[in-house]
Design an enzyme around this catalytic site. Structure first.
Site, PDB file in Angstrom:
ATOM      1  CB  THR A 190      -4.457  -0.938  12.054  1.00 17.13           C
ATOM      2  OG1 THR A 190      -4.858   0.110  12.918  1.00 17.13           O
ATOM      3  CG2 THR A 190      -3.035  -1.370  12.374  1.00 17.13           C
ATOM      4  CB  ALA A 223       2.484  -2.710  11.114  1.00 22.96           C
ATOM      5  CB  VAL A 236       6.344  -3.083   6.196  1.00 26.80           C
ATOM      6  CG1 VAL A 236       6.666  -1.597   6.364  1.00 26.80           C
ATOM      7  CG2 VAL A 236       7.102  -3.915   7.223  1.00 26.80           C
ATOM      8  CE  LYS A 237      -1.853  -0.127   5.896  1.00 26.02           C
ATOM      9  NZ  LYS A 237      -3.124   0.448   6.436  1.00 26.02           N
ATOM     10  CB  ILE A 238       5.692   1.338   2.007  1.00 25.81           C
ATOM     11  CG1 ILE A 238       6.558   0.466   2.921  1.00 25.81           C
ATOM     12  CG2 ILE A 238       6.514   2.449   1.369  1.00 25.81           C
ATOM     13  CD1 ILE A 238       7.399   1.218   3.904  1.00 25.81           C
TER      14      ILE A 238
END
Length: 218
Positions: free
Chosen positions: A27, A60, A86-88
């Site tokens: 998301t 996220a 964790v989306k970077i």
């Protein structure tokens, strides 16, 4: 290949989970906003609510674009739940953040990948996933599926453990093409996943079976 559903809608996530084939969720702020989720506390709670529904990874996304900000947000997101990845974004400070977070045992999904070179840097920095955007490349007359295949071949050749997470999937055929290209994961709308069920011969065959049954049983 794993299936992730790309949404912040809890009902769709529950439906995908109930289908029995869901491996995770991705998301982002845009999807959160679409569901009316506003405010840092509400967004964090929504991530936790998603984790309670699914068994697999939940990506996220950080909002910051500077190294310190991404580290701070990334550590806070990872602390929410063990399933959080964790989306970077794949920018210079993003690659530095991928390296830092992964060295601390925090799993990272490096997103907004549009080239083999970007995927290579993310993998070398220790990303758990890289997310090439198939549909957005198709939108500018570039072959998104070919990029998936190139990255998958590179990772296999050099034995990178990073998984290819095909993103920006627009329709069911994209899923089939990602399978053929060697993607590890496809994240897509629920409609694209359920579209795999559809075939006119299945409908015709079921109709015939039911008709024959009714003839035999009056």
């Amino acid at each position: 290949m794993k299936f992730f559903v790309d949404t912040a809608n809890l009902d769709q996530i529950k439906e995908a989970q109930d289908l029995g084939v869901l491996d995770g969720v991705t998301t982002n702020p845009s999807l959160m906003a679409k569901e009316g989720i506003k405010g840092e506390a509400n967004i964090k709670q929504h991530y936790i609510d998603i984790c309670k529904i699914v068994d697999g990874d939940v990506s996220a996304e950080v909002i910051a674009t500077d190294f310190e900000g991404m580290i701070s947000e990334g550590e806070a997101l990872a602390a929410l739940h063990p399933q959080i990845v964790v989306k970077i974004p794949c920018i210079k400070d993003g690659i530095k953040a991928v390296k830092y977070l992964s060295s601390k045992g925090i799993r990272v999904n490096c997103t907004l990948i549009f080239s083999v070179g970007q995927a290579l840097l993310a993998a070398k920095a220790g990303a758990t996933y890289v997310s090439p955007f198939v549909g957005r490349l198709d939108d500018i007359c570039t072959d998104g599926i070919e990029l998936i295949a190139q990255i998958a071949d590179m990772f296999n050749f050099y034995s990178f453990e990073t998984q290819v997470l095909a993103a920006s999937i627009r329709h069911t055929m994209h899923i089939i093409q990602c399978v053929e290209a060697g993607a590890d994961v496809a994240t897509c709308p629920l409609s694209a996943i359920t579209g795999l069920l559809k075939h006119p011969l299945t409908d015709k065959g079921l109709e015939q079976f039911l008709a024959d049954y009714n003839k035999l049983n009056g």
